[in-house]
Design a protein around this motif. Sequence first.
Motif, PDB file in Angstrom:
ATOM      1  N   LEU A   1     -47.655 -27.686  -8.641  1.00 15.26           N
ATOM      2  CA  LEU A   1     -48.579 -28.476  -7.835  1.00 15.26           C
ATOM      3  C   LEU A   1     -49.740 -27.637  -7.313  1.00 15.26           C
ATOM      4  O   LEU A   1     -50.798 -28.189  -6.980  1.00 15.26           O
ATOM      5  CB  LEU A   1     -47.826 -29.114  -6.660  1.00 15.26           C
ATOM      6  N   VAL A   2     -49.537 -26.328  -7.200  1.00 16.42           N
ATOM      7  CA  VAL A   2     -50.587 -25.460  -6.647  1.00 16.42           C
ATOM      8  C   VAL A   2     -50.948 -24.375  -7.658  1.00 16.42           C
ATOM      9  O   VAL A   2     -51.164 -23.225  -7.298  1.00 16.42           O
ATOM     10  CB  VAL A   2     -50.141 -24.833  -5.308  1.00 16.42           C
ATOM     11  N   ARG A   3     -51.025 -24.743  -8.921  1.00 17.12           N
ATOM     12  CA  ARG A   3     -51.208 -23.729  -9.963  1.00 17.12           C
ATOM     13  C   ARG A   3     -52.664 -23.321 -10.126  1.00 17.12           C
ATOM     14  O   ARG A   3     -52.942 -22.273 -10.729  1.00 17.12           O
ATOM     15  CB  ARG A   3     -50.653 -24.224 -11.294  1.00 17.12           C
ATOM     16  N   THR A   4     -53.635 -24.088  -9.633  1.00 15.09           N
ATOM     17  CA  THR A   4     -55.033 -23.683  -9.746  1.00 15.09           C
ATOM     18  C   THR A   4     -55.321 -22.581  -8.733  1.00 15.09           C
ATOM     19  O   THR A   4     -54.685 -22.513  -7.674  1.00 15.09           O
ATOM     20  CB  THR A   4     -55.976 -24.867  -9.502  1.00 15.09           C
TER      21      THR A   4
ATOM     22  N   LEU B   1     -55.422 -21.848  -1.023  1.00 18.89           N
ATOM     23  CA  LEU B   1     -55.169 -22.717   0.129  1.00 18.89           C
ATOM     24  C   LEU B   1     -53.749 -22.548   0.647  1.00 18.89           C
ATOM     25  O   LEU B   1     -53.525 -22.453   1.860  1.00 18.89           O
ATOM     26  CB  LEU B   1     -55.424 -24.172  -0.265  1.00 18.89           C
ATOM     27  N   PHE B   2     -52.781 -22.501  -0.269  1.00 18.59           N
ATOM     28  CA  PHE B   2     -51.389 -22.291   0.127  1.00 18.59           C
ATOM     29  C   PHE B   2     -51.233 -20.978   0.888  1.00 18.59           C
ATOM     30  O   PHE B   2     -50.582 -20.916   1.937  1.00 18.59           O
ATOM     31  CB  PHE B   2     -50.487 -22.299  -1.108  1.00 18.59           C
ATOM     32  N   ASP B   3     -51.834 -19.908   0.369  1.00 16.61           N
ATOM     33  CA  ASP B   3     -51.709 -18.599   1.020  1.00 16.61           C
ATOM     34  C   ASP B   3     -52.378 -18.590   2.386  1.00 16.61           C
ATOM     35  O   ASP B   3     -51.879 -17.965   3.324  1.00 16.61           O
ATOM     36  CB  ASP B   3     -52.304 -17.513   0.120  1.00 16.61           C
TER      37      ASP B   3
ATOM     38  N   ARG C   1     -57.730 -22.275  -6.640  1.00 19.20           N
ATOM     39  CA  ARG C   1     -58.128 -22.819  -5.341  1.00 19.20           C
ATOM     40  C   ARG C   1     -56.906 -23.310  -4.559  1.00 19.20           C
ATOM     41  O   ARG C   1     -56.793 -23.058  -3.360  1.00 19.20           O
ATOM     42  CB  ARG C   1     -59.121 -23.965  -5.543  1.00 19.20           C
ATOM     43  N   ALA C   2     -55.975 -23.994  -5.239  1.00 19.60           N
ATOM     44  CA  ALA C   2     -54.778 -24.493  -4.565  1.00 19.60           C
ATOM     45  C   ALA C   2     -53.897 -23.341  -4.101  1.00 19.60           C
ATOM     46  O   ALA C   2     -53.315 -23.380  -3.009  1.00 19.60           O
ATOM     47  CB  ALA C   2     -54.000 -25.419  -5.493  1.00 19.60           C
ATOM     48  N   GLN C   3     -53.782 -22.286  -4.909  1.00 23.70           N
ATOM     49  CA  GLN C   3     -52.992 -21.128  -4.513  1.00 23.70           C
ATOM     50  C   GLN C   3     -53.605 -20.437  -3.301  1.00 23.70           C
ATOM     51  O   GLN C   3     -52.890 -20.025  -2.382  1.00 23.70           O
ATOM     52  CB  GLN C   3     -52.886 -20.154  -5.685  1.00 23.70           C
TER      53      GLN C   3
END
Length: 389
Positions: free
Chosen positions: A161-164, A170-172, A166-168
């Motif tokens: 779900l957070v493989r891009t 954001l998660f961090d 930008r998503a990674q």
Amino acid sequence: MQRHYGMDWLRIGAFGLLILYHVGMVFVPWNYHVKSTHIHDWTKLPMLALNAWRLSLLFVVSGYASRALIGRSAGLLAFAGNRSARLLVPLVFGMAVIVPPQPWVELVTKHGLDASFPTFWWQDYFRFTKMHGLDLPTWNHLWFVAYLWVYTMLLIVLAALVRTPRAQALFDRVFAKSFWGVGVLVVPLAWLLAVHVWWFPMKGETHALFGDWIAHANYLPAFLFGFGLARSEKTMAAIARLWPLATVLALAGYGVVLWAETGWPGGTPAPRWALRLYSGAHAVQQWGAIIALIGVAERWLNRDRPIRATLTEAVFPFYIIHQTVIVVVMFWLLGAGLPGWAEFAILVGATVAGCLAFYLGGRAVPWLRPLIGLRRRPAPRRLREPALV
């Protein structure tokens, strides 16, 4: 990611303490597969120093390592295949070959079973039913491997779900803001207090996977915390600053646990308020000890030693075999009439020797390596060909 040697040393130490803890289970008045005749109430006190945090720490370290493994994999499917092979193959082998002596000893010593082990293994163990209340076949101590595989598969779904990039990122960022500064103590501690005091007060784990909600409420967040910590320098820096405070919290929680255990020993019923206080102290000790140990690892243990690589490889085979060695050796000692201290010394020595023989023997045989949790040996390469990291 740069390798954090301190987390390797934590994993090695945590598995070592787990083996020692299971030796201690022979002598405490808690249920176990085989019991010594030398059972004393005071033996619970040192065991309770480890009980709250030993397994949660292993899941934190496993989550941390999973972040690095994903980064080195050729995609999420490759990571899923690799982790399934490394976890499920030893789990199935362990359930079929390594674990069976444990229920046999328990049935012989507690329920009067008169069948030999080969007869039990061939005729009874694979019936997929209960025998004197024991589920057969069983994974016993290997429940940790099953839970770790399930959590890893859930992690893969999250990673998808957070493989891009930008998503990674954001998660961090969300992780770092949630666990920055005192948040690394307050947020997880609030969760654990809700688990132990509000949702599941004095509730025991079943290790049956399904319906074991208190275990999942403890271990899945710990696993995910380790995964996020692996890429959060701010959180690790906060742990490095706050580990002395975490140590005080862990010792305070342990002190309350000791007070409750000595204040209402044996079967003496404790008042309801004391049970809630005990559960809260358990939560404080649990997270305080984990943060304190990670802080110590960050401050003093983040350096390599020649023996580290061998110990890092050996801990999983040690884990797979250790409890069977403990149970079988204690079964052999039951009629020897030895004092408790001699039984303990023999159990520790025999367990270390048995684990070492299992690891060294399995490591040397190529087809045994996957069965005991080791990587297959790489094919020989020409001298000038660079090794793949």
